[in-house]
Design a protein around this motif. Structure first.
Motif, mmCIF file in Angstrom:
data_model
loop_
_atom_site.group_PDB
_atom_site.id
_atom_site.type_symbol
_atom_site.label_atom_id
_atom_site.label_comp_id
_atom_site.label_asym_id
_atom_site.label_seq_id
_atom_site.Cartn_x
_atom_site.Cartn_y
_atom_site.Cartn_z
ATOM 1 N N LYS A 182 -21.394 -13.690 -31.072
ATOM 2 C CA LYS A 182 -22.620 -12.902 -30.906
ATOM 3 C C LYS A 182 -22.732 -12.419 -29.450
ATOM 4 O O LYS A 182 -22.645 -13.191 -28.505
ATOM 5 C CB LYS A 182 -23.820 -13.799 -31.270
ATOM 6 C CG LYS A 182 -25.142 -13.070 -31.263
ATOM 7 C CD LYS A 182 -25.488 -12.545 -32.673
ATOM 8 C CE LYS A 182 -26.834 -11.833 -32.663
ATOM 9 N NZ LYS A 182 -26.732 -10.424 -32.207
ATOM 10 N N ILE A 183 -22.904 -11.118 -29.302
ATOM 11 C CA ILE A 183 -23.120 -10.535 -27.977
ATOM 12 C C ILE A 183 -24.500 -9.877 -27.986
ATOM 13 O O ILE A 183 -24.762 -9.005 -28.807
ATOM 14 C CB ILE A 183 -22.045 -9.473 -27.658
ATOM 15 C CG1 ILE A 183 -20.682 -10.128 -27.475
ATOM 16 C CG2 ILE A 183 -22.430 -8.675 -26.419
ATOM 17 C CD1 ILE A 183 -20.499 -10.794 -26.137
ATOM 18 N N LEU B 243 -17.099 -5.535 -27.573
ATOM 19 C CA LEU B 243 -16.977 -6.835 -26.906
ATOM 20 C C LEU B 243 -17.024 -7.966 -27.930
ATOM 21 O O LEU B 243 -16.218 -8.898 -27.888
ATOM 22 C CB LEU B 243 -18.117 -7.020 -25.891
ATOM 23 C CG LEU B 243 -17.937 -6.341 -24.537
ATOM 24 C CD1 LEU B 243 -19.234 -6.445 -23.723
ATOM 25 C CD2 LEU B 243 -16.800 -6.997 -23.753
ATOM 26 N N ALA B 244 -17.967 -7.842 -28.895
ATOM 27 C CA ALA B 244 -18.101 -8.877 -29.908
ATOM 28 C C ALA B 244 -16.817 -8.991 -30.717
ATOM 29 O O ALA B 244 -16.333 -10.101 -31.006
ATOM 30 C CB ALA B 244 -19.283 -8.551 -30.827
ATOM 31 N N SER B 245 -16.239 -7.887 -31.018
ATOM 32 C CA SER B 245 -15.022 -7.890 -31.832
ATOM 33 C C SER B 245 -13.845 -8.508 -31.058
ATOM 34 O O SER B 245 -13.074 -9.291 -31.601
ATOM 35 C CB SER B 245 -14.734 -6.459 -32.299
ATOM 36 O OG SER B 245 -13.369 -6.163 -32.177
ATOM 37 N N ILE B 246 -13.743 -8.172 -29.765
ATOM 38 C CA ILE B 246 -12.659 -8.738 -28.941
ATOM 39 C C ILE B 246 -12.811 -10.258 -28.832
ATOM 40 O O ILE B 246 -11.860 -11.018 -29.014
ATOM 41 C CB ILE B 246 -12.662 -8.105 -27.529
ATOM 42 C CG1 ILE B 246 -12.237 -6.637 -27.615
ATOM 43 C CG2 ILE B 246 -11.731 -8.873 -26.577
ATOM 44 C CD1 ILE B 246 -12.516 -5.833 -26.361
ATOM 45 N N LEU B 247 -14.044 -10.691 -28.563
ATOM 46 C CA LEU B 247 -14.269 -12.122 -28.381
ATOM 47 C C LEU B 247 -14.053 -12.875 -29.695
ATOM 48 O O LEU B 247 -13.510 -13.988 -29.699
ATOM 49 C CB LEU B 247 -15.675 -12.369 -27.828
ATOM 50 C CG LEU B 247 -15.841 -11.916 -26.378
ATOM 51 C CD1 LEU B 247 -17.302 -11.985 -25.948
ATOM 52 C CD2 LEU B 247 -14.981 -12.767 -25.443
ATOM 53 N N SER B 248 -14.439 -12.263 -30.815
ATOM 54 C CA SER B 248 -14.214 -12.909 -32.107
ATOM 55 C C SER B 248 -12.717 -13.073 -32.357
ATOM 56 O O SER B 248 -12.263 -14.103 -32.855
ATOM 57 C CB SER B 248 -14.823 -12.079 -33.243
ATOM 58 O OG SER B 248 -16.202 -11.960 -33.045
ATOM 59 N N TYR B 249 -11.974 -12.049 -31.978
ATOM 60 C CA TYR B 249 -10.515 -12.101 -32.149
ATOM 61 C C TYR B 249 -9.946 -13.276 -31.338
ATOM 62 O O TYR B 249 -9.137 -14.051 -31.829
ATOM 63 C CB TYR B 249 -9.907 -10.780 -31.680
ATOM 64 C CG TYR B 249 -8.406 -10.724 -31.790
ATOM 65 C CD1 TYR B 249 -7.797 -10.680 -33.057
ATOM 66 C CD2 TYR B 249 -7.598 -10.709 -30.668
ATOM 67 C CE1 TYR B 249 -6.416 -10.634 -33.181
ATOM 68 C CE2 TYR B 249 -6.223 -10.662 -30.777
ATOM 69 C CZ TYR B 249 -5.633 -10.623 -32.026
ATOM 70 O OH TYR B 249 -4.271 -10.584 -32.135
ATOM 71 N N CYS B 250 -10.410 -13.401 -30.117
ATOM 72 C CA CYS B 250 -9.917 -14.492 -29.264
ATOM 73 C C CYS B 250 -10.361 -15.858 -29.777
ATOM 74 O O CYS B 250 -9.693 -16.865 -29.541
ATOM 75 C CB CYS B 250 -10.406 -14.317 -27.833
ATOM 76 S SG CYS B 250 -9.648 -12.907 -27.010
#
Lengths: 114, 509
Positions: A2-3, A31-38
């Motif tokens: 969650k961003i 950003l949310a998608s990148i962080l979820s991927y990580c």
């Protein structure tokens, strides 16, 4: 992951960026998608794995930390010998407010508004 | 938000009212205990910058020593200067730190015109060295001040806010200083007074000079100091809220700023206020600390490991190499001087103040002078004259061997102590050897008993009244008669021989 809108605003502020409303939602989603991927990495058990900051670092680990196989030091260091790059006039010519003179200067506003 | 590019510049009035720390009764001040920690930035004595081959020399024409790396041009890659690493390790070892086997550079991100990359390369969670200490001497006592950490980083460029036709609107940037190697040395909050802070910085500077890690030139910015200051009631275990005081770039400013800040905090607390945790600047002209213009955005530096540099390995080979070039440190040298030369701890302290002075003393002794005598001559005549002329000991025209020769002349009684000082003055001016000056200027002491006796007889003959008084038992007159003989011999007669001869001649009749 969650961003929040506030997260995006804070990151933008720290990066000196002014974002429009639509950019805020676009980048927020990205950003949310990148962080979820990580976050996928969190699925792995890394309890006994040392954190790695650089991929090359792994090669530096080992029993003999003093010497590289060639007998030299493993790390890449530079000798303290001066060398004149001689590029300053060219650089100030391309700078937003460079003073192409002798001596050459970079000039910035005394008060910076942002 | 408006950010002053010249926020280190003092003409800029602070919007917030500054509390005047003026007159706190000493007994009120005495109820509080200051708690001080110092962060010291030291420029390393390298030929080149920390991450590029540009010269690190001070005083070159602005922006001459620049390249893609230290100008932060895209794609440029840093490579660590081996000598900078070695000097940082040397400082760490001299400060009894543990040099970490593995340390890491980190990026400290903020925007400022003197920082072309947009980040400073520093060290954060894995510093080069930790947990050291250094001993200070204050009030005749020795105290150990802990060193929390010591790490490497690059310096920012220099903003020039004055002296240009458009200085009211613009700041000029000189990148020569940008990227020169620094170490930051962070002390534990073990310091309890401005005087102890002064003693800490003195001891630190002395060690850095002895080890030749830095030239510690404060005027050129090679040694800079920030202080974390708080106060608490005596007996209180917890620390009070601290402020960070910046711009303490001389020993005097350090003491004055700390005195001011301690009083300000005590006054604030005494009047029921609370201390704001903030960064304050020492305003030299106003003689007070002032809150620094808030750089709110800068409070989050978003440190992360520097991806362009590998971790630093302090290898056994490097540690051995650095240890091999470690000189005898000030404390050890002081102790040895007391032990081996039989001089007082105070004298040993004066003579080891700098490595050059200590070397000078030892060379004088090696050239044959007695240690205590050499110590006296150096501390009185030499240091006084060097201070007066503003010269460094290395530039002195009197070399240690020449001083030893002069001392020998005086010790053998060939010249009087008074003549010795006159000869010293001439040696200091001209660099001529003592023996030659003594001969040329007629300083050779008259030892010849016959010659002295002749002078005594002459004085007795010329002063019948005084002679009669002496013989009648007036001892006070004797001094006068000795004085007359010394005058007749232009001060060159050996006083002891004069005494003996006079007594003998006066008693004879």
């Amino acid at each position: 992951m969650k961003i929040t809108r506030e997260d995006v605003l804070r990151v933008a502020e720290l990066a000196n960026l002014e974002l429009t409303e639509s950019e805020l939602s676009t980048y927020g989603a990205q950003l949310a998608s990148i962080l979820s991927y990580c976050e996928k990495l969190n699925e792995l058990d890394t309890k006994n794995v040392e954190p790695l900051a650089q991929i090359l670092e792994s090669g530096a680990a080992g029993a003999d930390k003093d010497q590289a196989p060639d007998g030299g030091e493993r790390q890449h260091l530079r000798n303290d010998a001066p060398r004149d790059a001689g590029i300053i006039r060219e650089v100030v010519r391309r700078a937003p407010d460079g003073l192409d003179a002798e001596p050459a200067y970079f000039r910035v506003p005394k008060v910076i508004d942002r | 938000m408006a950010v002053e590019a010249g926020c280190y510049n003092f003409g800029l009035a602070m919007a917030r009212a500054t509390q005047e720390a003026s007159s706190i009764p000493p007994e009120v001040l005495a109820r509080y205990e200051p708690v001080i920690g110092l962060e010291t930035h030291v420029q390393l004595k390298t030929a080149t910058k920390i991450f590029c081959a540009c010269s690190a020399r001070f005083g070159d024409p602005p922006n001459r020593n620049t390249c893609p790396v230290c100008l932060g041009l895209p794609g440029a890659l840093p490579v660590l200067n081996r000598r900078a690493l070695e000097l940082a390790v040397k400082a760490a070892l001299a400060l009894h730190c543990t040099v970490e086997e593995r340390s890491r550079f980190a990026r400290k991100n903020y925007f400022y015109p003197d920082l072309p990359k947009g980040y400073q390369i520093s060290m954060y969670e894995l510093p080069l060295a930790t947990r050291g200490w250094l001993e200070i001497e204050h009030d005749g006592k020795t105290k150990r001040i802990g060193i929390t950490r010591l790490h490497l980083e690059d310096d920012a460029a220099k903003g020039m806010h004055e002296g240009f036709p458009d200085s009211d609107r613009n700041t000029y940037i000189d990148f020569n200083r940008g990227g020169v190697p620094l170490i930051e040395i962070v002390s534990e909050p073990d310091i309890r007074s401005p005087e102890e802070a002064h003693a800490y910085l003195t001891a630190l500077k002395q060690i850095l000079l002895y080890t030749e890690v830095s030239d510690c030139n404060m005027e050129e910015g090679s040694l800079r100091c920030d202080a974390n200051v708080s106060v608490r009631r005596h007996g209180e275990q917890n620390f009070g809220t601290k402020t960070e005081v910046k711009n303490l770039n001389s020993f005097r400013y350090l003491v004055h700023a700390l005195e001011y800040e301690i009083e300000r905090q005590v006054q604030t607390l005494e009047s029921g206020g609370t201390i704001a945790q903030e960064t304050r600047l020492w305003n030299v002209a106003a003689g007070r600390t002032e809150p620094m213009r808030s750089k709110e955005y800068a409070h989050d530096y978003r440190y992360f490991p520097e991806p362009d540099l590998l971790p630093v390995h302090a290898t056994k080979a490097m540690l051995a190499r650095v240890r091999a070039e470690m000189p005898e440190l000030p404390a050890a040298r002081r102790a040895r001087f007391v032990r081996d030369y039989g001089i007082t701890p105070y004298d040993a302290g004066v003579l080891t103040a700098t490595r050059e002075l200590a070397d000078y003393f030892e060379q004088t002794v090696r050239a044959g002078a007695a240690a205590k005598t050499a110590s006296n001559w150096i501390q009185t005549e030499l240091l006084r004259r060097l201070n007066a002329s503003g010269e460094e000991i290395a530039a002195s025209r009197i070399r240690p061997e020449a001083l030893a020769e002069l001392i020998a002349l005086v010790e053998r009684g060939e010249v009087t102590a008074a003549s010795g000082k006159a000869i010293f003055a001439k040696m200091f001016e001209t660099g001529k050897p003592a023996g030659r000056i003594a001969a040329e200027d007629g300083h050779r002491q008259i030892q010849d008993a016959g010659e002295i006796e002749r002078a005594c007889r002459e004085v007795i003959k010329k002063n019948p009244d005084q002679t009669a008084k002496y013989r009648a038992g007036n001892e006070g007159v004797f001094k006068f008669l000795v004085g007359q003989v010394m005058r007749a011999t232009r001060g060159q007669a050996n006083p002891q021989v004069v005494n003996e001869a006079l007594r003998r001649l006066l008693a004879a009749k």
